[in-house]
Design a protein around this motif. Structure first.
Motif, mmCIF file in Angstrom:
data_model
loop_
_atom_site.group_PDB
_atom_site.id
_atom_site.type_symbol
_atom_site.label_atom_id
_atom_site.label_comp_id
_atom_site.label_asym_id
_atom_site.label_seq_id
_atom_site.Cartn_x
_atom_site.Cartn_y
_atom_site.Cartn_z
ATOM 1 N N ILE A 178 10.480 15.959 7.146
ATOM 2 C CA ILE A 178 9.045 15.894 7.488
ATOM 3 C C ILE A 178 8.638 14.454 7.768
ATOM 4 C CG2 ILE A 178 6.717 16.190 6.543
ATOM 5 C CD1 ILE A 178 7.746 18.809 5.257
ATOM 6 N N MET A 179 9.076 13.519 6.951
ATOM 7 C CA MET A 179 8.698 12.124 7.187
ATOM 8 C C MET A 179 9.301 11.617 8.499
ATOM 9 S SD MET A 179 6.661 11.856 4.764
ATOM 10 C CE MET A 179 6.103 10.182 5.091
ATOM 11 N N LYS B 226 3.676 -4.354 2.954
ATOM 12 C CA LYS B 226 3.869 -3.228 3.877
ATOM 13 C C LYS B 226 3.028 -2.021 3.462
ATOM 14 C CE LYS B 226 7.325 -5.202 6.230
ATOM 15 N NZ LYS B 226 8.361 -5.797 5.497
ATOM 16 N N ASP B 227 2.902 -1.086 4.388
ATOM 17 C CA ASP B 227 2.199 0.178 4.171
ATOM 18 C C ASP B 227 3.256 1.277 4.074
ATOM 19 O OD1 ASP B 227 0.200 2.081 3.992
ATOM 20 O OD2 ASP B 227 -0.168 2.134 6.143
ATOM 21 N N ILE B 228 3.363 1.903 2.900
ATOM 22 C CA ILE B 228 4.387 2.920 2.629
ATOM 23 C C ILE B 228 3.713 4.292 2.587
ATOM 24 C CG2 ILE B 228 6.233 3.644 1.052
ATOM 25 C CD1 ILE B 228 6.467 0.695 2.052
ATOM 26 N N LEU B 229 4.319 5.247 3.276
ATOM 27 C CA LEU B 229 3.814 6.625 3.238
ATOM 28 C C LEU B 229 4.945 7.545 2.808
ATOM 29 C CD1 LEU B 229 1.441 8.585 3.845
ATOM 30 C CD2 LEU B 229 2.387 8.818 6.156
ATOM 31 N N THR B 230 4.676 8.354 1.766
ATOM 32 C CA THR B 230 5.633 9.367 1.312
ATOM 33 C C THR B 230 5.027 10.747 1.571
ATOM 34 O OG1 THR B 230 4.783 9.619 -0.944
ATOM 35 C CG2 THR B 230 6.346 7.811 -0.553
ATOM 36 N N THR C 75 0.864 -1.176 0.000
ATOM 37 C CA THR C 75 0.000 0.000 0.000
ATOM 38 C C THR C 75 0.901 1.226 0.000
ATOM 39 O OG1 THR C 75 -1.683 -1.205 1.234
ATOM 40 C CG2 THR C 75 -1.849 1.196 1.217
ATOM 41 N N ILE C 76 0.690 2.101 -0.994
ATOM 42 C CA ILE C 76 1.474 3.326 -1.086
ATOM 43 C C ILE C 76 0.528 4.508 -0.965
ATOM 44 C CG2 ILE C 76 3.028 4.722 -2.507
ATOM 45 C CD1 ILE C 76 3.908 2.126 -3.902
ATOM 46 N N ASN C 77 0.738 5.296 0.065
ATOM 47 C CA ASN C 77 -0.095 6.480 0.321
ATOM 48 C C ASN C 77 -1.592 6.138 0.306
ATOM 49 O OD1 ASN C 77 2.222 8.017 0.565
ATOM 50 N ND2 ASN C 77 2.226 8.550 -1.601
ATOM 51 N N GLY D 13 4.544 2.858 9.526
ATOM 52 C CA GLY D 13 4.592 3.909 10.542
ATOM 53 C C GLY D 13 5.957 4.264 11.075
ATOM 54 N N GLU D 14 7.009 3.593 10.620
ATOM 55 C CA GLU D 14 8.354 3.889 11.106
ATOM 56 C C GLU D 14 9.217 4.450 9.983
ATOM 57 O OE1 GLU D 14 10.410 1.005 13.515
ATOM 58 O OE2 GLU D 14 8.513 -0.033 13.894
#
Length: 164
Positions: A110-111, A72-76, A9-11, A56-57
C-alpha cells in the motif's frame, strides 16, 4: 552507544527523539512509536514489507538509518486512516479485491502504491507492476494487488475530474 537527537514529522505529527545512531528507521518507528504496520521482514531491503514514504517517496525503512530521518516527513500505513479510524480508499480496495491473505506484506504494498495513485498520470498494469516490484508477497499473488491499485488510481482520477 551514541545517541543523536532528531526531529521529524511522523504521520503529520512533529516529534523529537534521541535515537541510537546505528538504529534503522524500522526499529525507531516500531519500538519508539508503536507503528507496527512497518514490518520487519528481510531486514536487508529486499522484501518491501517495511516500506514507508519519506518526503513522499517509498523507502525500505529497514536499510534507512533513523538519524537520516532528521528533518524529514515520514508516512506509515497508520497515517492513512482519518481521525475517526476510517481506513483509506486504497486499504478498502485491497479488501474489496481480495489482495490480502496473511497481510504481512500488505502495508508495504500500500505504501509503495501511493505515488502511483496520487499521480496525475495514468499507469499501465505493467508500469504498476514495475513500480511495486520491490515488494514481495508469498501467499496472495500479484494480480489482485495490481487490481486494487488500478481501481483506486482510476477512482481518484475520476474524483479529481468531477471536482474541476
Amino acid at each position: 552507544m551514541a545517541k543523536k537527537l532528531i526531529t521529524c514529522t511522523i504521520n503529520g505529527e512533529k516529534v523529537e527523539n534521541y535515537v541510537d545512531v546505528r538504529a534503522s528507521l524500522t526499529d525507531m518507528l516500531r519500538n519508539d512509536y508503536e507503528l507496527t504496520s512497518v514490518k520487519k521482514g528481510c531486514e536487508v531491503g529486499e522484501c518491501g514489507a517495511c516500506t514507508v514514504l519519506i518526503n513522499g517517496e517509498p523507502f525500505n525503512s529497514c536499510i534507512y538509518l533513523a538519524i537520516w530521518a532528521d528533518g524529514k516527513d515520514i508516512l506509515t500505513l497508520e497515517g492513512l486512516t482519518d481521525k475517526e479510524g476510517t481506513i483509506s480508499d486504497i486499504q478498502q480496495a485491497f479488501i474489496d479485491e481480495g489482495a490480502v491473505q496473511c497481510g504481512f506484506c500488505t502495508p508495504g504494498f500500500i505504501m509503495s502504491s501511493l505515488p502511483i495513485i496520487n499521480s496525475d498520470r495514468e499507469f499501465t498494469r505493467d508500469e504498476i507492476k514495475k513500480n511495486i516490484s520491490g515488494n514481495f508477497c508469498r501467499c496472495t499473488g500479484y494480480q489482485n494487488i495490481v487490481n486494487a491499485i488500478e481501481k483506486t488510481a482510476k477512482a481518484r482520477k475520476a474524483n479529481k475530474t468531477r471536482q474541476k
